[in-house]
Design a protein around this motif. Structure first.
Motif, PDB file in Angstrom:
ATOM      1  N   UNK A 299     -69.704 -53.690  -4.169  1.00  0.00           N
ATOM      2  CA  UNK A 299     -70.092 -53.833  -2.780  1.00  0.00           C
ATOM      3  C   UNK A 299     -70.470 -52.521  -2.121  1.00  0.00           C
ATOM      4  N   UNK A 300     -71.023 -52.647  -0.914  1.00  0.00           N
ATOM      5  CA  UNK A 300     -71.560 -51.504  -0.193  1.00  0.00           C
ATOM      6  C   UNK A 300     -70.483 -50.526   0.258  1.00  0.00           C
ATOM      7  N   UNK A 301     -69.340 -51.029   0.689  1.00  0.00           N
ATOM      8  CA  UNK A 301     -68.303 -50.130   1.196  1.00  0.00           C
ATOM      9  C   UNK A 301     -67.778 -49.211   0.098  1.00  0.00           C
ATOM     10  N   UNK A 302     -67.508 -49.770  -1.082  1.00  0.00           N
ATOM     11  CA  UNK A 302     -67.067 -48.925  -2.195  1.00  0.00           C
ATOM     12  C   UNK A 302     -68.150 -47.924  -2.568  1.00  0.00           C
ATOM     13  N   UNK A 303     -69.414 -48.362  -2.513  1.00  0.00           N
ATOM     14  CA  UNK A 303     -70.517 -47.462  -2.816  1.00  0.00           C
ATOM     15  C   UNK A 303     -70.588 -46.298  -1.839  1.00  0.00           C
ATOM     16  N   UNK A 304     -70.355 -46.581  -0.554  1.00  0.00           N
ATOM     17  CA  UNK A 304     -70.345 -45.512   0.450  1.00  0.00           C
ATOM     18  C   UNK A 304     -69.223 -44.515   0.174  1.00  0.00           C
ATOM     19  N   UNK A 305     -68.037 -45.050  -0.119  1.00  0.00           N
ATOM     20  CA  UNK A 305     -66.899 -44.167  -0.401  1.00  0.00           C
ATOM     21  C   UNK A 305     -67.164 -43.308  -1.631  1.00  0.00           C
ATOM     22  N   UNK A 306     -67.703 -43.908  -2.685  1.00  0.00           N
ATOM     23  CA  UNK A 306     -67.992 -43.160  -3.906  1.00  0.00           C
ATOM     24  C   UNK A 306     -69.037 -42.078  -3.660  1.00  0.00           C
ATOM     25  N   UNK A 307     -70.020 -42.356  -2.833  1.00  0.00           N
ATOM     26  CA  UNK A 307     -71.048 -41.365  -2.511  1.00  0.00           C
ATOM     27  C   UNK A 307     -70.426 -40.126  -1.885  1.00  0.00           C
ATOM     28  N   UNK A 308     -69.466 -40.336  -0.980  1.00  0.00           N
ATOM     29  CA  UNK A 308     -68.786 -39.211  -0.339  1.00  0.00           C
ATOM     30  C   UNK A 308     -67.899 -38.479  -1.339  1.00  0.00           C
ATOM     31  N   UNK A 309     -67.182 -39.228  -2.159  1.00  0.00           N
ATOM     32  CA  UNK A 309     -66.273 -38.605  -3.123  1.00  0.00           C
ATOM     33  C   UNK A 309     -67.029 -37.766  -4.149  1.00  0.00           C
ATOM     34  N   UNK A 310     -68.165 -38.273  -4.623  1.00  0.00           N
ATOM     35  CA  UNK A 310     -68.974 -37.526  -5.591  1.00  0.00           C
ATOM     36  C   UNK A 310     -69.460 -36.212  -4.981  1.00  0.00           C
ATOM     37  N   UNK A 311     -69.792 -36.243  -3.689  1.00  0.00           N
ATOM     38  CA  UNK A 311     -70.329 -35.051  -3.035  1.00  0.00           C
ATOM     39  C   UNK A 311     -69.252 -34.050  -2.641  1.00  0.00           C
ATOM     40  N   UNK A 312     -67.999 -34.475  -2.617  1.00  0.00           N
ATOM     41  CA  UNK A 312     -66.916 -33.616  -2.124  1.00  0.00           C
ATOM     42  C   UNK A 312     -66.577 -32.530  -3.137  1.00  0.00           C
ATOM     43  N   UNK A 313     -66.663 -31.250  -2.769  1.00  0.00           N
ATOM     44  CA  UNK A 313     -66.368 -30.165  -3.724  1.00  0.00           C
ATOM     45  C   UNK A 313     -64.889 -30.052  -4.077  1.00  0.00           C
ATOM     46  N   UNK A 314     -64.017 -30.719  -3.302  1.00  0.00           N
ATOM     47  CA  UNK A 314     -62.580 -30.640  -3.575  1.00  0.00           C
ATOM     48  C   UNK A 314     -62.105 -31.738  -4.514  1.00  0.00           C
ATOM     49  N   UNK A 315     -63.012 -32.643  -4.918  1.00  0.00           N
ATOM     50  CA  UNK A 315     -62.661 -33.736  -5.826  1.00  0.00           C
ATOM     51  C   UNK A 315     -62.962 -33.320  -7.260  1.00  0.00           C
ATOM     52  N   UNK A 316     -61.947 -33.406  -8.127  1.00  0.00           N
ATOM     53  CA  UNK A 316     -62.120 -33.014  -9.531  1.00  0.00           C
ATOM     54  C   UNK A 316     -62.423 -34.208 -10.425  1.00  0.00           C
ATOM     55  N   UNK A 317     -61.872 -35.377 -10.110  1.00  0.00           N
ATOM     56  CA  UNK A 317     -62.037 -36.537 -10.982  1.00  0.00           C
ATOM     57  C   UNK A 317     -61.946 -37.813 -10.166  1.00  0.00           C
ATOM     58  N   UNK A 318     -62.823 -38.770 -10.493  1.00  0.00           N
ATOM     59  CA  UNK A 318     -62.844 -40.071  -9.832  1.00  0.00           C
ATOM     60  C   UNK A 318     -62.678 -41.149 -10.893  1.00  0.00           C
TER      61      UNK A 318
END
Length: 263
Positions: A45-64
């Protein structure tokens, strides 16, 4: 916990994910490219896609890890109270169905590991579903499990995802990830960006009269690849946006709009 072998049916993170357990849930599937993990994040769904887009772009995230584990639990309602017991694994036999009790499982949406080692368990829900008793029960299970593991739990709705310019900004620069680049212009832009920052407008108005649109395209590519940095949380990207060398600016949605949720 390690990102170990698949342990579907147990309360353990695993790879591959337990996505197949969610086939009965309606919604479309989206793939969000995650270059740092050399794969795409599979979202429902769209909401998970939005969240993943932000997480992928976040420099403080090492692994999703999407749909990282299955959490089995036993529940019972008594009056206005809800009792939940986390289970180590799926029960060998299911108890008889009762009106106000049962055994079930949840599959959280994301488990995130930050560059400093912190872990965040994330559940994405539309805000209009939060009042439902079954939703409240599942969120409480996720919260209790996160606490038991020493993680923080975050409930994210469309209100958090669409608040402020963050999503729109990372979506904008993400469109330039595959843009062909001119290596000479590439290097010139990097040489112009100083530690104290330079405005996007000034960066694009180069003295050699290179097409400003072409420069902007290269800047956005450098931002999405991490070779330049900026803070996308404050305001929409404009000529006033300050651009910094790569790694100079880090940001984290968990310390603001995605603060831990108590449910």
């Amino acid at each position: 916990k390690s990102w170990g072998p698949d342990m579907t049916g147990t309360n353990q993170p695993g790879t591959p994910s337990t996505f197949r357990l969610r086939r009965r849930t309606p919604g479309s599937f989206l793939l969000v490219p995650c270059p740092q993990q050399n794969r795409s994040i599979r979202c429902q769904g769209q909401l998970e896609g939005m969240a993943a887009t932000i997480l992928v772009a976040c420099p403080a995230v090492a692994h999703i890890q999407e749909q990282p584990l299955t959490i089995w639990y036993q529940w019972r309602e008594q009056g206005n109270s809800l009792q939940i017991q986390l289970l180590e694994s799926a029960p060998i036999t299911r108890p008889r169905k009762q009106p106000n009790a049962g055994v079930s499982y949840i599959v959280p949406d994301f488990l995130i590991e930050m560059t400093d080692g912190r872990k965040q368990l994330i559940q994405i829900k539309p805000s209009d579903r939060l009042a439902r008793p079954i939703t409240q029960r599942k969120l409480e299970v996720a919260r209790q499990f996160a606490v038991s593991e020493g993680w923080t739990f975050h409930l994210i709705t469309e209100k958090e995802l669409l608040r402020g310019p963050l999503l729109a900004n990372v979506q904008l620069i993400g469109r330039y990830r595959q843009t062909p680049i001119d290596r000479d212009l590439f290097q010139t832009i990097q040489n112009m960006v100083v530690p104290q920052g330079i405005s996007l407008g000034k960066l694009c108005m180069r003295p050699d009269e290179t097409d400003p649109v072409r420069v902007r395209t290269h800047v956005f590519h450098l931002l999405t690849s991490g070779e330049l940095s900026f803070d996308p949380r404050q305001e929409p990207i404009s000529d006033k946006t300050l651009i910094f060398p790569g790694g100079e600016i880090t940001w984290d949605p968990f310390d603001s709009v995605w603060a831990p949720s108590g449910c």
